[in-house]
Design a protein around this motif. Structure first.
Motif, PDB file in Angstrom:
ATOM      1  N   HIS A   1      -1.646  11.958  -5.765  1.00 25.69           N
ATOM      2  CA  HIS A   1      -2.762  11.808  -6.707  1.00 25.69           C
ATOM      3  C   HIS A   1      -3.266  10.361  -6.723  1.00 25.69           C
ATOM      4  O   HIS A   1      -4.473  10.103  -6.703  1.00 25.69           O
ATOM      5  N   GLU A   2      -2.324   9.419  -6.760  1.00 30.49           N
ATOM      6  CA  GLU A   2      -2.707   8.004  -6.781  1.00 30.49           C
ATOM      7  C   GLU A   2      -3.431   7.619  -5.500  1.00 30.49           C
ATOM      8  O   GLU A   2      -4.435   6.891  -5.526  1.00 30.49           O
ATOM      9  N   ALA A   3      -2.919   8.115  -4.359  1.00 29.92           N
ATOM     10  CA  ALA A   3      -3.536   7.767  -3.077  1.00 29.92           C
ATOM     11  C   ALA A   3      -4.960   8.297  -2.987  1.00 29.92           C
ATOM     12  O   ALA A   3      -5.879   7.574  -2.578  1.00 29.92           O
ATOM     13  N   THR A   4      -5.168   9.560  -3.376  1.00 32.06           N
ATOM     14  CA  THR A   4      -6.524  10.113  -3.279  1.00 32.06           C
ATOM     15  C   THR A   4      -7.457   9.442  -4.281  1.00 32.06           C
ATOM     16  O   THR A   4      -8.650   9.268  -4.016  1.00 32.06           O
ATOM     17  N   GLY A   5      -6.904   9.036  -5.418  1.00 32.16           N
ATOM     18  CA  GLY A   5      -7.712   8.285  -6.373  1.00 32.16           C
ATOM     19  C   GLY A   5      -8.172   6.956  -5.788  1.00 32.16           C
ATOM     20  O   GLY A   5      -9.334   6.558  -5.940  1.00 32.16           O
ATOM     21  N   ARG A   6      -7.271   6.281  -5.103  1.00 39.22           N
ATOM     22  CA  ARG A   6      -7.630   5.011  -4.476  1.00 39.22           C
ATOM     23  C   ARG A   6      -8.655   5.220  -3.357  1.00 39.22           C
ATOM     24  O   ARG A   6      -9.583   4.424  -3.185  1.00 39.22           O
ATOM     25  N   LEU A   7      -8.488   6.292  -2.600  1.00 39.77           N
ATOM     26  CA  LEU A   7      -9.407   6.560  -1.485  1.00 39.77           C
ATOM     27  C   LEU A   7     -10.813   6.905  -1.968  1.00 39.77           C
ATOM     28  O   LEU A   7     -11.781   6.760  -1.217  1.00 39.77           O
ATOM     29  N   SER A   8     -10.916   7.359  -3.201  1.00 39.60           N
ATOM     30  CA  SER A   8     -12.247   7.662  -3.735  1.00 39.60           C
ATOM     31  C   SER A   8     -13.116   6.420  -3.841  1.00 39.60           C
ATOM     32  O   SER A   8     -14.338   6.517  -3.948  1.00 39.60           O
TER      33      SER A   8
ATOM     34  N   ASP B   1       4.041  14.276  -5.871  1.00 41.13           N
ATOM     35  CA  ASP B   1       2.703  14.625  -6.346  1.00 41.13           C
ATOM     36  C   ASP B   1       1.966  13.420  -6.912  1.00 41.13           C
ATOM     37  O   ASP B   1       0.770  13.229  -6.646  1.00 41.13           O
ATOM     38  N   ASP B   2       2.670  12.604  -7.703  1.00 40.40           N
ATOM     39  CA  ASP B   2       1.977  11.478  -8.327  1.00 40.40           C
ATOM     40  C   ASP B   2       1.531  10.452  -7.285  1.00 40.40           C
ATOM     41  O   ASP B   2       0.494   9.786  -7.447  1.00 40.40           O
ATOM     42  N   VAL B   3       2.275  10.347  -6.187  1.00 41.23           N
ATOM     43  CA  VAL B   3       1.883   9.444  -5.106  1.00 41.23           C
ATOM     44  C   VAL B   3       0.622   9.964  -4.424  1.00 41.23           C
ATOM     45  O   VAL B   3      -0.310   9.200  -4.134  1.00 41.23           O
TER      46      VAL B   3
ATOM     47  N   ALA C   1       0.822  -1.206   0.000  1.00 40.83           N
ATOM     48  CA  ALA C   1       0.000   0.000   0.000  1.00 40.83           C
ATOM     49  C   ALA C   1       0.855   1.254   0.000  1.00 40.83           C
ATOM     50  O   ALA C   1       2.034   1.233   0.380  1.00 40.83           O
ATOM     51  N   ILE C   2       0.273   2.363  -0.420  1.00 40.08           N
ATOM     52  CA  ILE C   2       0.922   3.665  -0.337  1.00 40.08           C
ATOM     53  C   ILE C   2       0.936   4.102   1.119  1.00 40.08           C
ATOM     54  O   ILE C   2      -0.103   4.129   1.781  1.00 40.08           O
ATOM     55  N   ASN C   3       2.112   4.452   1.624  1.00 39.46           N
ATOM     56  CA  ASN C   3       2.245   4.774   3.041  1.00 39.46           C
ATOM     57  C   ASN C   3       2.095   6.278   3.261  1.00 39.46           C
ATOM     58  O   ASN C   3       3.038   7.040   3.100  1.00 39.46           O
ATOM     59  N   LEU C   4       0.895   6.697   3.619  1.00 43.40           N
ATOM     60  CA  LEU C   4       0.653   8.086   4.024  1.00 43.40           C
ATOM     61  C   LEU C   4       0.494   8.155   5.543  1.00 43.40           C
ATOM     62  O   LEU C   4      -0.134   9.079   6.068  1.00 43.40           O
ATOM     63  N   GLY C   5       1.080   7.182   6.238  1.00 43.80           N
ATOM     64  CA  GLY C   5       1.009   7.149   7.687  1.00 43.80           C
ATOM     65  C   GLY C   5       2.227   7.781   8.317  1.00 43.80           C
ATOM     66  O   GLY C   5       2.157   8.860   8.903  1.00 43.80           O
ATOM     67  N   GLN C   6       3.388   7.142   8.197  1.00 44.17           N
ATOM     68  CA  GLN C   6       4.603   7.641   8.841  1.00 44.17           C
ATOM     69  C   GLN C   6       5.139   8.848   8.086  1.00 44.17           C
ATOM     70  O   GLN C   6       5.188   8.867   6.860  1.00 44.17           O
TER      71      GLN C   6
END
Length: 393
Positions: free
Chosen positions: A382-389, A378-380, A32-37
């Motif tokens: 964009h990809e993360a918010t796309g997945r969260l949609s 930026d591309d990460v 997964a894309i790590n937007l946690g740490q």
């Protein structure tokens, strides 16, 4: 079990593995894309990296550096405080280099606290605060920041802070800009805190590692307020400002007796660390204003990119004034348990986030809140918010 006692020191019972290690391992396991740490996915300035290479090749710091830090870095830290805040510190007696801000926090707590002391900490708080206070045998007293429905930012209740002070209060532990809420304490708030500290003769330890990431308002070191120079330990770090978090170079600035106390504890922790990197950070601190301005502008843009994407995906978003974290609420999805939400999120959407409840003494205060970081490409984002949609699809 041996002799009928648990192996782990009772003061650390309940801490276990940090949420950051748990969620980062989950990101690796699931891809997964790590937007946690909160670590960047790109390195900082090339000239700073090359400075580290030069130091390695020249043999600077490859052996034990001086315990307080190499003179070049201590001088650069003092210059930085003078340049940005008009605060004068003697690099020989009032500056201490540490293994990141985390060691600076630990050494400060171990040096300045005794069993029975109380420490007031702004809640939610970075998880190492609680552990370090516990290791010192002191008691943590949280004062909770609350979100304002009109502005979407978190604020400190000064009356609640004053009411929390007791005869046992030894120290105020501040963090501004504040992780995880992104709050930047205002001049009025800091003035009131300084007056309270002087009135009740309290020490202040202030974690200011996000000092160069203020998007609204301004960063004002509390050490610069009347009566605070002699009672404040200020903590800074190169990791957040220059995007070399793995180097673990932090520092303390304070008056001589406070630095001496913190150094006494610090020397029995790591003693020294990051020798060659200290020389590189000395050069980094002397970068022109254009670097700091550009760094802040880039992260502000990333904040807006992620905030807009999260809002479009259905989250309630609390807009941070600083740092590189965004707090959100998951109740618009009909969800209430952020911890369960975050554990399931990698499988549901391929994204990792952090439940804010781990930063509170009472997890019910923030049970539906989730923290994301935006210090990514930026591309990460964009990809993360796309997945969260997918959460609303």
């Amino acid at each position: 079990m041996t002799q009928g006692r648990p192996l782990l020191n009772r003061r650390l019972a309940g801490f276990g593995t940090t949420i950051f290690a748990e969620m980062s391992a989950l990101a690796v396991r699931t891809g997964a894309i790590n937007l946690g740490q909160g670590f960047p996915d790109t390195d900082g300035p090339e000239e700073v990296r090359e400075a580290a290479v030069r130091a390695l090749r020249a043999g600077h710091g490859n052996q034990y550096p001086p315990g307080p830090g190499v003179p070049e870095l201590r001088a650069a830290i003092a210059e930085h405080q003078q340049r940005f805040y008009d605060l004068a510190f003697d690099p020989d007696t009032e500056v201490l280099v540490t293994a990141g801000a985390t060691e600076a926090i630990a050494a400060s707590m171990l040096a300045l606290l005794e069993p029975g002391d109380e420490v007031i900490a702004l809640e939610p708080y970075y998880d190492s605060y609680a552990a370090c206070i516990a290791m010192a045998g002191a008691t943590r007293v949280p004062v909770t920041l609350h979100p304002e429905p009109t502005t979407g930012t978190y604020r400190l209740d000064l009356a609640e802070l004053r009411a929390a002070v007791t005869p046992r209060t030894r120290l105020l532990l501040l963090n501004t800009p504040h992780n995880p809420t992104g709050t930047v304490l205002t001049r009025e708030e800091l003035t009131a805190i300084a007056e309270l500290a002087c009135e009740r003769d309290l020490l202040v330890v202030t974690d200011e590692v996000y000092e160069h990431l203020v998007f609204e308002g301004e960063h004002l070191p509390i050490a610069a307020f009347p009566g605070m120079r002699e009672r404040t330990v200020t903590i800074g770090s190169a990791g957040k400002t220059f995007s070399f978090t793995g180097w673990k170079v932090g520092w303390v600035t304070a008056n001589g007796p406070l630095v001496s106390a913190v150094r006494t504890a610090k020397q029995y922790l790591t003693y020294v660390s990051a020798g060659p990197f200290q020389y590189a950070v000395a050069e980094a601190l002397r970068l022109p204003d254009s670097y700091f301005d550009g760094f802040r502008a880039d992260l502000r843009r990333k904040r807006d990119l992620l905030a807009d994407g999260l809002r479009a995906a259905g989250f309630e978003v609390y807009r941070p004034q600083g740092t590189y974290f965004i707090t959100t609420d998951i109740t618009p999805f009909g969800e209430k348990d952020a911890y369960a939400f975050c554990r399931a999120l990698p499988e549901r959407c391929g994204v990792v986030a952090i439940p804010n409840s781990v930063f509170y003494d009472d997890p019910d205060v923030s049970r539906s809140q989730v923290r994301f970081t935006f210090c990514k490409k930026d591309d990460v984002l964009h990809e993360a918010t796309g997945r969260l949609s997918r959460l609303t699809s």
